[in-house]
Design an enzyme around this catalytic site. Sequence first.
Site, PDB file in Angstrom:
ATOM      1  N   GLY A   1      30.588  49.960   7.547  1.00  0.00           N
ATOM      2  CA  GLY A   1      31.690  50.289   8.450  1.00  0.00           C
ATOM      3  C   GLY A   1      31.195  50.673   9.835  1.00  0.00           C
TER       4      GLY A   1
ATOM      5  N   GLY B   1      22.235  40.648   8.707  1.00  0.00           N
ATOM      6  CA  GLY B   1      21.789  40.542  10.096  1.00  0.00           C
ATOM      7  C   GLY B   1      20.282  40.634  10.212  1.00  0.00           C
TER       8      GLY B   1
ATOM      9  N   GLN C   1      21.098  55.419  -0.195  1.00  0.00           N
ATOM     10  CA  GLN C   1      20.082  54.931   0.727  1.00  0.00           C
ATOM     11  C   GLN C   1      19.770  55.929   1.838  1.00  0.00           C
ATOM     12  OE1 GLN C   1      22.651  51.485   1.797  1.00  0.00           O
ATOM     13  NE2 GLN C   1      21.850  51.765   3.862  1.00  0.00           N
TER      14      GLN C   1
ATOM     15  N   HIS D   1      30.867  46.776  14.684  1.00  0.00           N
ATOM     16  CA  HIS D   1      30.679  46.319  16.060  1.00  0.00           C
ATOM     17  C   HIS D   1      30.489  44.805  16.027  1.00  0.00           C
ATOM     18  CE1 HIS D   1      26.515  46.108  14.813  1.00  0.00           C
ATOM     19  NE2 HIS D   1      26.508  47.413  14.527  1.00  0.00           N
TER      20      HIS D   1
ATOM     21  N   SER E   1      24.293  48.705  17.096  1.00  0.00           N
ATOM     22  CA  SER E   1      24.089  49.489  15.882  1.00  0.00           C
ATOM     23  C   SER E   1      25.198  50.527  15.805  1.00  0.00           C
ATOM     24  CB  SER E   1      22.736  50.209  15.947  1.00  0.00           C
ATOM     25  OG  SER E   1      22.689  51.245  14.975  1.00  0.00           O
TER      26      SER E   1
ATOM     27  N   HIS F   1      28.296  43.173  13.254  1.00  0.00           N
ATOM     28  CA  HIS F   1      28.957  42.969  11.966  1.00  0.00           C
ATOM     29  C   HIS F   1      29.939  41.793  12.054  1.00  0.00           C
ATOM     30  CE1 HIS F   1      28.259  47.497  11.851  1.00  0.00           C
ATOM     31  NE2 HIS F   1      27.642  47.101  10.758  1.00  0.00           N
TER      32      HIS F   1
HETATM   33  P1  AMP Z   1      25.214  48.293   8.337  1.00  0.00           P
HETATM   34  O1  AMP Z   1      26.673  48.525   8.428  1.00  0.00           O
HETATM   35  O2  AMP Z   1      24.430  48.941   9.422  1.00  0.00           O
HETATM   36  O3  AMP Z   1      24.669  48.534   6.947  1.00  0.00           O
HETATM   37  O4  AMP Z   1      25.000  46.733   8.592  1.00  0.00           O
HETATM   38  C1  AMP Z   1      25.690  45.778   7.838  1.00  0.00           C
HETATM   39  C2  AMP Z   1      25.141  44.413   8.168  1.00  0.00           C
HETATM   40  O5  AMP Z   1      25.309  44.138   9.558  1.00  0.00           O
HETATM   41  C3  AMP Z   1      23.637  44.282   7.877  1.00  0.00           C
HETATM   42  O6  AMP Z   1      23.377  43.004   7.323  1.00  0.00           O
HETATM   43  C4  AMP Z   1      23.036  44.413   9.241  1.00  0.00           C
HETATM   44  O7  AMP Z   1      21.789  43.774   9.375  1.00  0.00           O
HETATM   45  C5  AMP Z   1      24.077  43.713  10.105  1.00  0.00           C
HETATM   46  N1  AMP Z   1      23.962  44.133  11.495  1.00  0.00           N
HETATM   47  C6  AMP Z   1      23.934  45.400  11.975  1.00  0.00           C
HETATM   48  N2  AMP Z   1      23.748  45.390  13.297  1.00  0.00           N
HETATM   49  C7  AMP Z   1      23.655  44.078  13.679  1.00  0.00           C
HETATM   50  C8  AMP Z   1      23.461  43.404  14.925  1.00  0.00           C
HETATM   51  N3  AMP Z   1      23.308  44.075  16.068  1.00  0.00           N
HETATM   52  N4  AMP Z   1      23.410  42.056  14.916  1.00  0.00           N
HETATM   53  C9  AMP Z   1      23.552  41.354  13.760  1.00  0.00           C
HETATM   54  N5  AMP Z   1      23.743  41.937  12.554  1.00  0.00           N
HETATM   55  C10 AMP Z   1      23.796  43.278  12.513  1.00  0.00           C
END
Ligand code: AMP
Length: 296
Positions: free
Chosen positions: A48, A164, A78, A51, A202, A54
């Site tokens: 969640g 990502g 995690q 941005h 991020s 995602h």
């Molecule tokens: P998270 O919500 O941080 O666990 O990320 C969920 C997914 O979004 C993961 O596969 C991340 O690698 C991907 N992700 C997060 N930030 C980015 C970004 N700036 N560009 C591409 N994918 C992203």
Amino acid sequence: MLETTHSPTTPLSPPLAPKLVTTVRELRAAVRAARAAGCSIGLVPTMGALHEGHLSLARASRAECGFTVASIFVNPTQFAPHEDFDKYPRTLEADLQALASCHTDLVFAPQRDDVYPAGCSTAVEPPRVAQRWEGECRPGHFRGVATVVLKLFNLVQADVAFFGQKDYQQASVIRQMVRDLNVPLEIRVCPTVREPDGLAMSSRNRYLSVDQRSQAVAISRSLRLAAQLAADGQRQTAALVDTVRGVLAEAQIDRIDYVAVVDPDTLEPVVALSGPSVMLIAAHVGGTRLIDNWKI
Ligand code: AMP
């Protein structure tokens, strides 16, 4: 894609919000219906606070699969006890709106007990590629990630899952886990989405003050500079690492967990460049830990 298309004469209305389900039963019923309608299933696992990074994954899924499920779950296993689990941003309403704009079909936002029922005591032992870097700095992190991702794979039973490159080591861990455990699904890794000045997007960027936000751009700047030096012929990775550390020092980023040039598959350190490599960084800006990487 389980939605009606607009005829050219009907005015365009805002995209439909994805259906939100919180229980495994509802999830399974929705996925079963999509499959019965002949759709392939794409999964975008997230925590969640969405941005554009995602959303790029949600769009990739929409482009490839007939039915896209985004999961939103801040996975407690995690996070180490001293990390930001409690303060991690939770923005479900805004996330649903953002996913509507990508025509995501379903959002699965389970409660903790649905993912980790009482008495749950099995976990995934992460592969070797999890050992260094994030694995060393965040003991237990990849065990939590691998476990929750395998659970989501089993819950959703998608055909394709989207991750990502921003979390380079995480994508490597998941790809290897899928191979090692014969998980019947394909993994796609999509490019890192950046702010116009280069900072990798991020969910944690929102912790940064204005000053920290301008410091943080040094991370991507240092990676780009190192990649340029490598393209200009610098083969010694120690020199590239020194360059990166120099740029970070100038920006007064002095808490660096690691800067490394690694093999793109094994993530073992590389001494002299002889083929494609990846530069990995984890550093703290104020109280916020940021990671980034660059292919060189
Ligand atoms: P998270 O919500 O941080 O666990 O990320 C969920 C997914 O979004 C993961 O596969 C991340 O690698 C991907 N992700 C997060 N930030 C980015 C970004 N700036 N560009 C591409 N994918 C992203």
